[in-house]
Design a protein around this motif. Sequence first.
Motif, short mmCIF file in Angstrom:
data_model
loop_
_atom_site.label_atom_id
_atom_site.label_comp_id
_atom_site.label_asym_id
_atom_site.label_seq_id
_atom_site.Cartn_x
_atom_site.Cartn_y
_atom_site.Cartn_z
N GLU A 129 -8.60 12.64 -1.15
CA GLU A 129 -8.78 11.27 -1.62
C GLU A 129 -10.11 11.10 -2.32
N PRO A 134 -10.61 3.43 7.88
CA PRO A 134 -10.49 2.15 8.55
C PRO A 134 -9.09 1.61 8.35
N VAL A 151 -8.92 -2.14 1.97
CA VAL A 151 -8.64 -2.00 3.40
C VAL A 151 -9.93 -2.19 4.21
N LEU A 152 -11.02 -1.65 3.68
CA LEU A 152 -12.31 -1.83 4.35
C LEU A 152 -12.66 -3.31 4.46
N GLY A 158 -2.93 10.64 2.16
CA GLY A 158 -4.25 10.03 2.15
C GLY A 158 -5.30 10.91 2.78
N VAL A 159 -4.88 11.87 3.57
CA VAL A 159 -5.85 12.71 4.28
C VAL A 159 -6.57 13.64 3.33
N LYS A 160 -5.80 14.23 2.45
CA LYS A 160 -6.39 15.27 1.61
C LYS A 160 -6.72 14.73 0.22
N HIS A 213 -11.53 12.53 7.92
CA HIS A 213 -11.67 11.55 6.83
C HIS A 213 -11.51 10.17 7.45
N LEU A 260 0.82 -1.22 0.00
CA LEU A 260 0.00 0.00 0.00
C LEU A 260 0.85 1.26 0.00
N LEU A 261 2.07 1.13 -0.39
CA LEU A 261 2.93 2.31 -0.45
C LEU A 261 2.31 3.31 -1.43
N PHE A 280 -7.53 11.24 10.62
CA PHE A 280 -7.91 9.89 10.20
C PHE A 280 -9.10 9.36 10.99
N ARG A 294 -2.73 14.27 12.63
CA ARG A 294 -3.09 13.29 11.60
C ARG A 294 -3.96 12.18 12.17
N LEU A 347 0.34 3.03 8.88
CA LEU A 347 -0.06 3.86 7.74
C LEU A 347 0.85 5.09 7.64
N LEU A 381 -0.24 5.28 -0.49
CA LEU A 381 -1.51 5.74 0.08
C LEU A 381 -1.28 6.85 1.07
N ALA A 382 -0.30 6.70 1.90
CA ALA A 382 0.03 7.71 2.88
C ALA A 382 1.29 8.43 2.41
N PRO A 383 1.63 9.59 2.86
CA PRO A 383 0.89 10.31 3.89
C PRO A 383 -0.17 11.26 3.34
N LEU A 385 4.52 4.11 6.58
CA LEU A 385 4.69 3.17 5.46
C LEU A 385 6.01 3.40 4.74
#
Lengths: 712, 278
Positions: free
Chosen positions: A523, B34, A536-537, A519-521, B31, A512-513, B27, B23, B237, A515-517, B240
């Motif tokens: 997406e 999971p 992931v869900l 991922g917050v904004k 947003h 999953l490299l 999370f 952060r 996360l 996705l972060a960091p 990573l």
Amino acid sequence: MSGADGVLDGWSTDLSHPPRVLNGPPGSGKTGVLLMRFRQLLQSGEFPTGVVVWVSNQQAVQHWQQVIRDWNHRGVNATVMTFRSWVRQELMQNWALVESSGVLPGKPPQARPFFIGLMAAQHILSDCCAEIDPKHDVLAESFTAPAMRRVQVLDAYARVIEHGLPYDTVLPRLNACHDAGPQSQAFHVYIAEAIAAYRSRCMTYRVLDHALQLELFTLALLNHRGYLQRLAAHTQHVLVDDFEECCPVALRVIDHVSKKARSVLVACNPLGGLREYLGGDPVGARALSQGFEERYLMISEAALPAASLADYLYARAVDEAAASVNPSGKRSILSLHPSCVLRVQMFDVLIARVRALVAQGVPSQQIVVIAPMVDPLLLWHLREGLAQDGLPLRVLTGTNRVVDHRPVRVLTTLVRLARPQWQMPPPEADVTEMLETLLNLHPLESPHVQRGVYQDGQLNVADTVNWPRLLENRRASYDGLYGWVKQMCESEAPLDVLLEQAFAQVYAPRCLLGLAPDGVKGEAGSLKSTDVAMDVLQIDQLIQNARTHRHLMAALGEGSAGDPKRFLRSIYAGELAERPLIPRGSLPAAVTLYTAAKYAEEGAPVAHQLWVDVASPLWWKSDIREFINPRVLSRNWDEGMYTEDHDQRDQALKLGRTLRAIVSKCRVGLDVFASDHGSDGAELSGELLGWFAEFAHATRAIANGTATEVSL
Amino acid sequence: MTGESHALVLSATGLRAWDRCERLFAFTYIHPMPWPGPQGTDPQLSERRTSLGTQLHHLIHQHALGLDPRSLARTDPDLRRWFERYRASAYAALDGPVHSELHLSASVGDMVVRATFDRVIQRGSEFVIVDWKTSERLPDARVLADDWQALLYPFVLAEVGSALNGGVAIAPEAIKMVFYYVEHGQEVVIQHDSERHEGVRSNLLRVMASMARSGYEPTGKQGQRCLKPAPCRFYSLCHLADMRIEEQVADDDVPEVGPDDYLALLPEYEFDDEPVSL
């Protein structure tokens, strides 16, 4: 301007008994009126905890909570829940009363019950059935798979309890409605024995599914004077959205509360909703709501965008002579796409339409694809076709196996390797796939590595393997993987924790490299991360299920670690295997594929509906099951034998209500896709396509070359 | 009816998360993400304590409802001990107005803050908020006084608790917060007052302003807030990239390969001599 405007004009805070009832079809604004009423109560100084709100499902709960949050009202914290959740809450709060009621078997009392869902219920029932099955050799001749038998048994139990009947009425009712052949009788005896064994075991250990919760609530609380007094004293106002007309328990609660509450407002559908039909007791539903009839508050139907089409399809399905077209003048569009010769051609047209809608700026969450049944061909075409545009597909049906998800297979392979004492070595194909995923190997490379490192159900140290020169750069990565497996061999973590560690320590860093960091904004616009988020869900859901399984086993006195092997087996072949682990909550961007029944029951209103396989006869479904008949287990069944005529009538009614419920949730456009032939090459003869064509013809449709468009 | 912008609803837990790491907060609340991750250093132990804590709260709530859950408390020795300590405390009596498991929310600017009170007891003009704690360690009272729960709960009660007081607003001076530690049978009392009340409001407004400015970058430092007191659920996360680097192989390490190396990877197929008729 909504049809609901002005309904509350002149209302004061207090509304005397009996309850007021709001009537109106789906989409006419009943929920809006209830929300206005709620706001009115709060603004007049009512304390939120004195207002009980029941809604029909979790999506409705979220909708209410969101609206209340948007009001930003001081002190607002409403109790909004489904009736079932409310029952659960009451059981929890009054558990001491339930334990002391004498209803439960005489085991030591427990601090609180353990609540379970359908899959866990199946799991327990399968244990109970293991003892019963050998006594009924006739079951071997059954067409129904064992897992489905268990669903039917649980369904039978739930149905009689929902209708307020004693659980042991199942056997006589089933016997009365079928011809009394020996096989039929043996089936029915089996069901009665299975229910008795299941009920006894669950009650003993205080492990409660929905039916047991309702039964205990009725037996222990609704018959307790102290509880009823407290309930009435604490409930000032009641608002009910989408009242379950066929649930006598809910009606009993409303009836009791309304004698002391200052107001009770109930939203119903006078023509009977899908819920009433599924309950199978229209007679009972009508009888139960009769007490309300004097206080109807009608909402205009004019607010519904596609009311005309919804009513027309309903009338055609139930074969009413009064099927007529009365365009509402609302700006929603019916587009009839020309029927394709082959089904695969229809998929291409469908995918092109989705692309066009997205290109026009329609958010993907506002597009749903509705099919009578989801088969692998449809699923594959749609998933692959949309993936080319980076659009993920969310599937809300019963066909989305959890082990169809590669991350799930990779994680379960890892934990099987880390627990050699379980003697469940993973198949070679799964190890190959795991290596391919975690070492980032080409499919051509992975079998070679697998042959080198995997022997006798275990991974080997890289040094002992003739490591190919080409893959030298993966060796360090493999060493890390091998080290993790060996380390975990010595850990005593339960399965769910092991899965968490496998995800966080192995899968996520390797796969999953990216996705972060960030991922917050942003997406919401990033389709790649949406796709990852779905994986992931799914993993999160798997871990939650493993944890629930462990807790369930502990609750049943089978040890705190449970039986992880049984859980693993069940996701490949068992209770969990055929059921999707659908993550709750919304995803940032995804087109959703529903079966018609699922969307009618649970789907939220959307801008665009795309109906596929409209020429298929699969829209008509028989409810006659081999083991149980849901109709005759309803409260007011008095028609003796259940014949084919009954079944045809019920199929038509169900289809009519399903179609009406679906169309009522269409806000902007409804596209219809069909093919002349099914996947097997057989010519399709379903009537639904013809009904759409009739409707389009009656509204003087204008063909534009590619599709026929009709303003509804 | 539903607006585009939604008010953020925060509890003391949310505010603590904000203090720990922006952060982590994003999370969890902005947003929701999971992300399966091991919880705590000993997941099973913390799971057991959480479960027992929940059970204790249920039993205490049932007692407040007028039921007698003593027989239910016998199922676990810890639970029985805790419940007896509760029964022996000065806050178990149910005479006079007692509210149990009460949910209240108050608006501060564009934010809604929410409190779930284990118990609110009215004694004359005084209001006592009681929170049952099952932790093994007794905290430093000064540290506890600055915890968001100790700040927020009295604030919310003073802001919106008038319904408990016959429609009259409750003065901050009339509120005290009690943390009752059932493992030890001891309590920590924190008195609210007007100065503290306005201080909480300023703090909340300050937090709100910094949230508006925030880019939700990690504010925890690895080895400190990320891992202590318990590892953050999002650790894997957030880190990573770091974790990947440890295993990545530099391009220089990739050996030169030729066609034979590829051929060596091909599986060995066996072909039937006889053609198959179709």
